[in-house]
Write an enzyme that holds these catalytic residues in place. Sequence first.
Site, PDB file in Angstrom:
ATOM      1  CB  CYS A  28      -0.926  -0.008   1.211  1.00 29.55           C
ATOM      2  SG  CYS A  28      -0.093  -0.388   2.755  1.00 29.55           S
ATOM      3  CE1 TYR A  45       1.178   8.331  -8.906  1.00 26.47           C
ATOM      4  CE2 TYR A  45       2.665   7.159 -10.362  1.00 26.47           C
ATOM      5  CZ  TYR A  45       2.114   7.343  -9.106  1.00 26.47           C
ATOM      6  OH  TYR A  45       2.508   6.563  -8.048  1.00 26.47           O
ATOM      7  NE  ARG A 120       7.521  -0.733  -6.102  1.00 23.93           N
ATOM      8  CZ  ARG A 120       6.435  -0.159  -6.576  1.00 23.93           C
ATOM      9  NH1 ARG A 120       6.293   1.157  -6.483  1.00 23.93           N
ATOM     10  NH2 ARG A 120       5.492  -0.861  -7.150  1.00 23.93           N
ATOM     11  CG  HIS A 177       1.639  -5.603  -8.566  1.00 25.06           C
ATOM     12  ND1 HIS A 177       1.457  -5.597  -7.196  1.00 25.06           N
ATOM     13  CD2 HIS A 177       1.794  -4.298  -8.918  1.00 25.06           C
ATOM     14  CE1 HIS A 177       1.499  -4.337  -6.760  1.00 25.06           C
ATOM     15  NE2 HIS A 177       1.700  -3.535  -7.770  1.00 25.06           N
ATOM     16  CG  ASP A 246      -1.574  -1.267  -5.659  1.00 26.08           C
ATOM     17  OD1 ASP A 246      -0.576  -0.691  -5.174  1.00 26.08           O
ATOM     18  OD2 ASP A 246      -1.944  -1.087  -6.830  1.00 26.08           O
ATOM     19  CG  ASN A 251      -0.627   5.449 -12.400  1.00 27.52           C
ATOM     20  OD1 ASN A 251      -0.867   6.624 -12.642  1.00 27.52           O
ATOM     21  ND2 ASN A 251       0.490   5.051 -11.814  1.00 27.52           N
TER      22      ASN A 251
HETATM   23  C1  0GY Z   1       1.652  -0.004  -7.703  1.00 28.30           C
HETATM   24  C2  0GY Z   1       1.522   0.132  -9.130  1.00 28.30           C
HETATM   25  C3  0GY Z   1       1.729   1.246  -9.860  1.00 28.30           C
HETATM   26  C4  0GY Z   1       2.393   2.427  -9.399  1.00 28.30           C
HETATM   27  C5  0GY Z   1       3.479   2.469  -8.656  1.00 28.30           C
HETATM   28  O1  0GY Z   1       5.318   3.458  -7.702  1.00 28.30           O
HETATM   29  C6  0GY Z   1       4.300   3.640  -8.356  1.00 28.30           C
HETATM   30  O2  0GY Z   1       3.957   4.738  -8.769  1.00 28.30           O
HETATM   31  O3  0GY Z   1       3.928   1.358  -8.123  1.00 28.30           O
HETATM   32  C7  0GY Z   1       1.317   1.214 -11.259  1.00 28.30           C
HETATM   33  O4  0GY Z   1       0.984   2.291 -11.809  1.00 28.30           O
HETATM   34  O5  0GY Z   1       1.283   0.125 -11.870  1.00 28.30           O
HETATM   35  O6  0GY Z   1       2.292  -0.945  -7.233  1.00 28.30           O
HETATM   36  O7  0GY Z   1       1.151   0.803  -6.966  1.00 28.30           O
END
Ligand code: 0GY
Length: 291
Positions: A28, A45, A120, A177, A246, A251
Site C-alpha cells: 500500500c 503522474y 524498490r 504483482h 495496493d 493509475n
Molecule cells: C503499484 C503500481 C503502480 C504504481 C506504482 O510506484 C508507483 O507509482 O507502483 C502502477 O501504476 O502500476 O504498485 O502501486
Amino acid sequence: MDPDWLPFHPHPSKPHFTPPPGSVDTHCHVFGPEARFPFAPERKYTPCDATKEQLFALRDYLGFERNVIVQASCHGNDNRALVDALVNSQGRARGVASVGRDVSDAELLAMHEAGVRGTRFNFVRRLVDFTPREVLAEIAARIAPLGWHVVIYFEAQDLPELWDFFTTLPTTVVVDHMGRPDVTKPVDGPEFKLFLKLLTEHDNIWSKVTCPERLSQAGPPGYDDVVPFARRLVDTFPDRVLWGTDWPHPNLKTHMPDDGALVDIVPRIATTPELQRKLLVDNPMRLYWSN
Ligand code: 0GY
C-alpha cells in the site's frame, strides 16, 4: 491531481472473509499530503492525497493489524511521507523506500530506525526514468548488510531481459504483482512458466499475489481471470508469497476497486486456513518484523 485520476473508493464494503489475527497488508502507499510532502518534480503522474490516517483507518476497517508501505514513484527518492507514516504507526508499519546511489549511510540507518526494510527497483517504463543496472547493483550491495531486501516491479514481457540481473541480486527479492502476467494467456503457458521457474530456481525470490484489479480483463468484483495465477503461486510457494491491497490504487483507468471485495479474494487464492496464515501473517512477519 491529474484530470483523469481515479480517487480511491470512498466507502469500501466490509469483507466477508475475516483475516487471521495479526494480518499484514504488504502493498500500500501514502501520497502526500501534497501541501506537506510535495510530489517529486520527475514524477510521471500526480495523484490525489492519500494520507497515513486514511490508510490506518482502512487497515482497521478491513480487519488488518499492520501495513507495509511501499514508496510510490510520484514521490521519487524523497521518502519523507513514507517515513512520517512509519514513525506515526506505533510500530504497526514497515516500509520499502526508493533510494539513489547518493544516499548516505547515515540516511540508510535513519530509515532503518524508522522501519524501512527494503528498497524498490522499478522497471515499469511509464513510471520511472531508466537507472543503469550497475547503479542498482551498487545500491543492493549497500542495503544488503542492513538485512533489507529488494522489491522489483516489472512487466512480464521484460523478464527474459532482466533475468540475469534479478538472479544475481544478493538479497531476498520480492516481485510486485506476480511480475504482471498477461492473464489472457494460460497459467500453464510459457510466459507464466518462466515466472514460476524464476521462483523455483531461486529460493531467495518471493512474489506478491496482488493487484487483480490491475491485471484483470474480466473485471470486478471477482477478477476471476487473475485468481488461477495467484492460486498457483500460493500453492507452489506457500512460504514466499505476500498479499496487499495496493491502496490507493495508483493509475487505474477503468474502475476503482472496492477494497473489501479485494480482501474477499484471499480465500480463493489461499484456500486453507494454514495457507491464509502463511500469506497474511507468517511470511510478512518473517520478512518485515524479525530484524
Ligand atoms: C503499484 C503500481 C503502480 C504504481 C506504482 O510506484 C508507483 O507509482 O507502483 C502502477 O501504476 O502500476 O504498485 O502501486
